[in-house]
Every structure is written in structure tokens, then in C-alpha cells.
Design a protein around this motif. Structure first.
Motif, PDB file in Angstrom:
ATOM      1  N   SER A   1       0.816  -1.218   0.000  1.00  0.00           N
ATOM      2  CA  SER A   1       0.000   0.000   0.000  1.00  0.00           C
ATOM      3  C   SER A   1       0.851   1.270   0.000  1.00  0.00           C
ATOM      4  CB  SER A   1      -0.909   0.004   1.221  1.00  0.00           C
ATOM      5  OG  SER A   1      -1.382   1.303   1.455  1.00  0.00           O
ATOM      6  N   VAL A   2       0.319   2.264  -0.680  1.00  0.00           N
ATOM      7  CA  VAL A   2       0.994   3.553  -0.786  1.00  0.00           C
ATOM      8  C   VAL A   2       1.207   4.180   0.594  1.00  0.00           C
ATOM      9  CG1 VAL A   2      -1.072   4.998  -1.105  1.00  0.00           C
ATOM     10  CG2 VAL A   2       1.020   5.589  -2.306  1.00  0.00           C
ATOM     11  N   THR A   3       0.377   3.789   1.566  1.00  0.00           N
ATOM     12  CA  THR A   3       0.519   4.336   2.921  1.00  0.00           C
ATOM     13  C   THR A   3       1.781   3.810   3.613  1.00  0.00           C
ATOM     14  OG1 THR A   3      -0.855   2.571   3.816  1.00  0.00           O
ATOM     15  CG2 THR A   3      -1.972   4.623   3.280  1.00  0.00           C
ATOM     16  N   MET A   4       2.373   2.749   3.049  1.00  0.00           N
ATOM     17  CA  MET A   4       3.587   2.173   3.634  1.00  0.00           C
ATOM     18  C   MET A   4       4.846   2.658   2.918  1.00  0.00           C
ATOM     19  SD  MET A   4       2.735  -0.001   6.028  1.00  0.00           S
ATOM     20  CE  MET A   4       4.202  -1.033   6.165  1.00  0.00           C
ATOM     21  N   LEU A   5       4.663   3.374   1.829  1.00  0.00           N
ATOM     22  CA  LEU A   5       5.812   3.716   0.994  1.00  0.00           C
ATOM     23  C   LEU A   5       6.504   4.984   1.475  1.00  0.00           C
ATOM     24  CD1 LEU A   5       4.264   3.122  -2.551  1.00  0.00           C
ATOM     25  CD2 LEU A   5       5.535   1.503  -1.146  1.00  0.00           C
ATOM     26  N   GLY A   6       7.789   5.057   1.250  1.00  0.00           N
ATOM     27  CA  GLY A   6       8.546   6.271   1.565  1.00  0.00           C
ATOM     28  C   GLY A   6       8.180   7.381   0.596  1.00  0.00           C
ATOM     29  N   LYS A   7       8.487   8.603   1.005  1.00  0.00           N
ATOM     30  CA  LYS A   7       8.153   9.779   0.206  1.00  0.00           C
ATOM     31  C   LYS A   7       8.742   9.681  -1.221  1.00  0.00           C
ATOM     32  CE  LYS A   7       6.240  13.921   0.464  1.00  0.00           C
ATOM     33  NZ  LYS A   7       4.961  14.261   1.077  1.00  0.00           N
ATOM     34  N   ASP A   8       9.977   9.203  -1.304  1.00  0.00           N
ATOM     35  CA  ASP A   8      10.624   9.155  -2.616  1.00  0.00           C
ATOM     36  C   ASP A   8       9.924   8.192  -3.568  1.00  0.00           C
ATOM     37  OD1 ASP A   8      12.379  11.005  -1.745  1.00  0.00           O
ATOM     38  OD2 ASP A   8      14.175   9.737  -1.904  1.00  0.00           O
ATOM     39  N   VAL A   9       9.455   7.078  -3.030  1.00  0.00           N
ATOM     40  CA  VAL A   9       8.749   6.116  -3.879  1.00  0.00           C
ATOM     41  C   VAL A   9       7.445   6.740  -4.376  1.00  0.00           C
ATOM     42  CG1 VAL A   9       7.821   3.778  -4.046  1.00  0.00           C
ATOM     43  CG2 VAL A   9       9.745   4.218  -2.538  1.00  0.00           C
ATOM     44  N   ILE A  10       6.776   7.479  -3.495  1.00  0.00           N
ATOM     45  CA  ILE A  10       5.526   8.130  -3.882  1.00  0.00           C
ATOM     46  C   ILE A  10       5.801   9.213  -4.932  1.00  0.00           C
ATOM     47  CG2 ILE A  10       3.525   9.460  -3.077  1.00  0.00           C
ATOM     48  CD1 ILE A  10       3.722   8.068  -0.425  1.00  0.00           C
ATOM     49  N   LEU A  11       6.849  10.002  -4.705  1.00  0.00           N
ATOM     50  CA  LEU A  11       7.202  11.042  -5.685  1.00  0.00           C
ATOM     51  C   LEU A  11       7.491  10.430  -7.052  1.00  0.00           C
ATOM     52  CD1 LEU A  11       9.537  13.401  -3.619  1.00  0.00           C
ATOM     53  CD2 LEU A  11       7.362  14.023  -4.670  1.00  0.00           C
ATOM     54  N   ASP A  12       8.141   9.292  -7.017  1.00  0.00           N
ATOM     55  CA  ASP A  12       8.486   8.616  -8.265  1.00  0.00           C
ATOM     56  C   ASP A  12       7.227   8.150  -9.008  1.00  0.00           C
ATOM     57  OD1 ASP A  12      10.526   7.778 -10.010  1.00  0.00           O
ATOM     58  OD2 ASP A  12      10.150   5.696  -9.396  1.00  0.00           O
ATOM     59  N   ARG A  13       6.135   7.955  -8.257  1.00  0.00           N
ATOM     60  CA  ARG A  13       4.880   7.516  -8.896  1.00  0.00           C
ATOM     61  C   ARG A  13       4.101   8.672  -9.516  1.00  0.00           C
ATOM     62  NH1 ARG A  13       2.522   2.373  -5.487  1.00  0.00           N
ATOM     63  NH2 ARG A  13       4.368   1.072  -5.807  1.00  0.00           N
ATOM     64  N   ILE A  14       4.633   9.866  -9.462  1.00  0.00           N
ATOM     65  CA  ILE A  14       4.043  10.974 -10.211  1.00  0.00           C
ATOM     66  C   ILE A  14       4.264  10.669 -11.683  1.00  0.00           C
ATOM     67  CG2 ILE A  14       4.296  13.446 -10.751  1.00  0.00           C
ATOM     68  CD1 ILE A  14       5.057  13.910  -7.829  1.00  0.00           C
ATOM     69  N   PRO A  15       3.291  10.748 -12.561  1.00  0.00           N
ATOM     70  CA  PRO A  15       1.958  11.316 -12.410  1.00  0.00           C
ATOM     71  C   PRO A  15       0.832  10.297 -12.187  1.00  0.00           C
ATOM     72  CG  PRO A  15       2.393  11.031 -14.721  1.00  0.00           C
ATOM     73  CD  PRO A  15       3.567  10.441 -13.978  1.00  0.00           C
ATOM     74  N   TRP A  16       1.135   9.050 -11.793  1.00  0.00           N
ATOM     75  CA  TRP A  16       0.020   8.108 -11.578  1.00  0.00           C
ATOM     76  C   TRP A  16      -0.651   8.325 -10.235  1.00  0.00           C
ATOM     77  CZ3 TRP A  16       4.730   6.601 -13.629  1.00  0.00           C
ATOM     78  CH2 TRP A  16       4.708   6.187 -14.965  1.00  0.00           C
ATOM     79  N   VAL A  17       0.183   8.691  -9.250  1.00  0.00           N
ATOM     80  CA  VAL A  17      -0.370   8.868  -7.916  1.00  0.00           C
ATOM     81  C   VAL A  17      -1.112  10.208  -7.864  1.00  0.00           C
ATOM     82  CG1 VAL A  17       1.719   9.982  -6.961  1.00  0.00           C
ATOM     83  CG2 VAL A  17       0.219   8.677  -5.477  1.00  0.00           C
ATOM     84  N   ALA A  18      -2.275  10.216  -7.227  1.00  0.00           N
ATOM     85  CA  ALA A  18      -3.062  11.456  -7.169  1.00  0.00           C
ATOM     86  C   ALA A  18      -2.351  12.483  -6.287  1.00  0.00           C
ATOM     87  CB  ALA A  18      -4.452  11.156  -6.636  1.00  0.00           C
ATOM     88  N   PRO A  19      -2.466  13.766  -6.638  1.00  0.00           N
ATOM     89  CA  PRO A  19      -1.760  14.808  -5.885  1.00  0.00           C
ATOM     90  C   PRO A  19      -2.090  14.813  -4.389  1.00  0.00           C
ATOM     91  CG  PRO A  19      -2.842  15.737  -7.815  1.00  0.00           C
ATOM     92  CD  PRO A  19      -3.211  14.310  -7.773  1.00  0.00           C
ATOM     93  N   GLU A  20      -3.345  14.503  -4.047  1.00  0.00           N
ATOM     94  CA  GLU A  20      -3.706  14.551  -2.617  1.00  0.00           C
ATOM     95  C   GLU A  20      -3.001  13.458  -1.811  1.00  0.00           C
ATOM     96  OE1 GLU A  20      -5.813  14.088  -5.144  1.00  0.00           O
ATOM     97  OE2 GLU A  20      -7.310  12.521  -4.736  1.00  0.00           O
TER      98      GLU A  20
END
Ligand code: ATP
Ligand code: MG
Length: 287
Positions: free
Chosen positions: A166-185
């Protein structure tokens, strides 16, 4: 909660690479029914040992997928635990991830792409009705079960894979890397993950499909990706205005304004009709 598969019933074959926190293998599993042996081709997803603290979230993804059933959602057979190894056992899908398939340069028609988008939308609609958030929709997580051939009137067939950790378990960098699939909120706070986020991801995925599997913002560093969202930017629009319009509705920064799945499907249907008309037009002029 989910089916446990005995480790000894699994056979490991070639490696298919790595995912986020996982190593992926082709393999098979053996079951015995009424004294008869059945061997099934499977895909084995092993959680990296260094990320074994994520096992609950990883198995939650497995559990989610095995509890729901839809023709465009991947089948998960169960999980297997062996020592420190945590393994998700799932259906092996013949043509693999759609991004790689498109990048290999297979030429597919506009109606092929629209067909795939509509299949994904129908899976999304199913999840929406069940109030289930997927959380990791992208072309890489669409698996191609049938190639289809427009000249013979047969359609492709895709299945949406599991969301993984889950995205709630991921580090900030992994989430940033998922731009633009991950929603901005979600970037602001991973707890903001809702069904509306899947619509944003759907928009990015459709963009990717129509750009032949080339990742949007490919090669951008994390800082630049972050700035993209901070300044409310949009992906370069398609020349096809109705398609560009659908994508930008989904990738609307204010989540409440994103369309319902019903509206997405309606718009795709109208694209399919106008796409067909445009094609007839071309044929007419060529002849
Ligand atoms: P994530 O959670 O980020 O999606 P993952 O662990 O699911 O990560 P992926 O990167 O999605 O890993 O998948 C890696 C590769 O494995 C894909 O590119 C695809 O080729 C292959 N693959 C994944 N699932 C299947 C499947 N069910 N059948 C056949 N090939 C698959
Ligand atoms: Mg995946």
C-alpha cells in the motif's frame, strides 16, 4: 482470510524481473484433487526480505484480489510463507505487462487502445460499486491476456493486477516517483487515498496507453516531478480533443470534480463511435 499454498507445491522457473519491493518469477503450482494431480502455470511474487516489515500490507493486497472476482481483475490463488519468504501466488498472464508490450513496438489501432481503456474502466466501475480502492493503477499493472487482432475483429483482453504494498507504507521518494500516476492529494498525505485517486491514475494510464506505453514525465527527477504537482500542471494533451478532455477530467486536481465511472464509460463509448467514424472517413479518402 486467504488461501495458504504449501511452499513444496510450488515450482520456481525463470525470473521475470523486479517490482516495487518484489522479485517476480514464472512457476507452477501442483494441486491434488481426488487423487489426481493438477499443474497450473503461476506467477510468483516474492516480497524482498529487506522489506519483510511490509508483509501485512503485501498480503492485504493478495487478500483483496482473492476476495473479489471480475473478468478484468487478476486472479490471486493465495499466498505462501516459507521461513522469511512471503510469496503471492497469482494467475500467469501470457503477454505480460501492457507498458512493455506497447513499448516493444507492436502496432495497435486506436480502437484497440480504446477497448483496453474501456476494460479498465469496467474494472474500476466494479471496484467503485464495491467501495474498494485499488491504489496502484498504471499501464505496468495492466496485464495482457489476449493480444487481439483488429483485422479479424477480435479484441484484446486485459486484467488489472494487484496493487502491491500500500501507498501508505511507501517512503516519500517512492511516492514522488509515482508521479503522475499517484493522485496529488496522496502526495500531501497517503491517508487521502480514496476511490477518486484511482480515477486520477486511470487518466494517467489512458495517457500512457495512447503514448504507446511511454511513461509520462519519464526521466524527470523527483524534484521536478514534485514541482509539476505543486504548480498544478497537466500532461501534454492529446491532439484528439475529446480524449484530451476525458484525461484532463480524470486528472483534475480537485478530487471532487473527477468524473464518475459511469461518465467515464459513457465518454469512452462516444470516443469509440467517433473513432470509428473518423476511420471510415480516412478509408473513404484513401480509396
Ligand atoms: P508494483 O506493486 O509496483 O506493481 P510488482 O511487484 O507488481 O510492483 P511489477 O513491476 O508490476 O511488479 O511487475 C514486474 C513485471 O512482472 C511486469 O513488467 C510483468 O512483465 C511481469 N508480471 C507481473 N505480473 C504478472 C502476471 N500475473 N503474469 C505475467 N507477468 C507478470
Ligand atoms: Mg504490479
Amino acid at each position: 482470510q486467504f488461501h495458504m499454498i504449501k511452499y513444496k507445491d510450488l515450482k520456481w522457473e525463470e525470473s521475470l524481473g523486479q517490482g516495487s519491493f518484489t522479485r517476480i518469477f514464472k512457476g507452477s503450482k501442483t494441486d491434488v484433487h481426488d487423487g489426481e494431480k493438477h499443474v497450473t502455470e503461476v506467477l510468483l511474487k516474492e516480497l524482498d526480505v529487506v522489506h519483510k516489515n511490509c508483509w501485512e500490507s503485501f498480503f492485504e493486497a493478495a487478500s483483496l484480489m482473492s476476495q473479489i472476482s471480475h473478468k478484468h481483475l487478476l486472479l490471486v490463488y493465495g499466498v505462501s510463507v516459507h521461513g522469511v519468504k512471503n510469496i503471492m501466488v497469482q494467475e500467469f498472464v501470457k503477454y505480460g505487462a501492457l507498458d512493455l508490450y506497447l513499448k516493444r513496438g507492436r502496432s495497435v489501432s486506436v480502437s484497440w487502445k480504446l477497448d483496453v481503456a474501456k476494460q479498465l474502466a469496467s474494472a474500476l466501475n466494479f471496484l467503485e460499486e464495491k467501495n474498494i480502492v485499488h491504489g496502484n493503477i498504471c499501464t505496468k499493472n495492466l496485464l495482457l491476456a489476449r493480444e487481439g487482432d483488429t483485422s479479424q475483429g477480435s479484441s484484446p483482453f486485459v486484467k488489472l493486477s494487484d496493487p502491491g504494498v500500500s501507498v501508505t507504507m511507501l517512503g516519500k521518494d517512492v511516492i514522488l516517483d509515482r508521479i503522475p500516476w499517484v493522485a496529488p492529494e496522496v502526495l500531501e498525505a497517503p491517508e487521502n487515498l480514496t476511490m477518486e485517486c484511482d480515477k486520477w491514475s486511470f487518466g494517467a494510464t489512458v495517457w500512457e496507453i495512447f503514448n504507446n506505453g511511454n511513461a509520462p514525465l519519464r526521466g524527470w527527477d523527483l524534484k521536478r516531478k514534485r514541482q509539476f504537482y505543486e504548480s498544478f500542471q497537466q500532461l501534454p494533451p492529446s491532439q484528439w480533443t475529446e480524449l484530451a478532455d476525458l484525461i484532463s477530467q480524470c486528472m483534475e486536481y480537485q478530487s471532487a470534480f473527477r468524473p464518475s465511472c459511469r461518465s467515464i464509460i459513457r465518454q469512452l463509448n462516444s470516443l469509440i463511435t467517433s473513432g470509428n467514424k473518423a476511420m471510415m472517413h480516412c478509408l473513404f479518402f484513401v480509396v
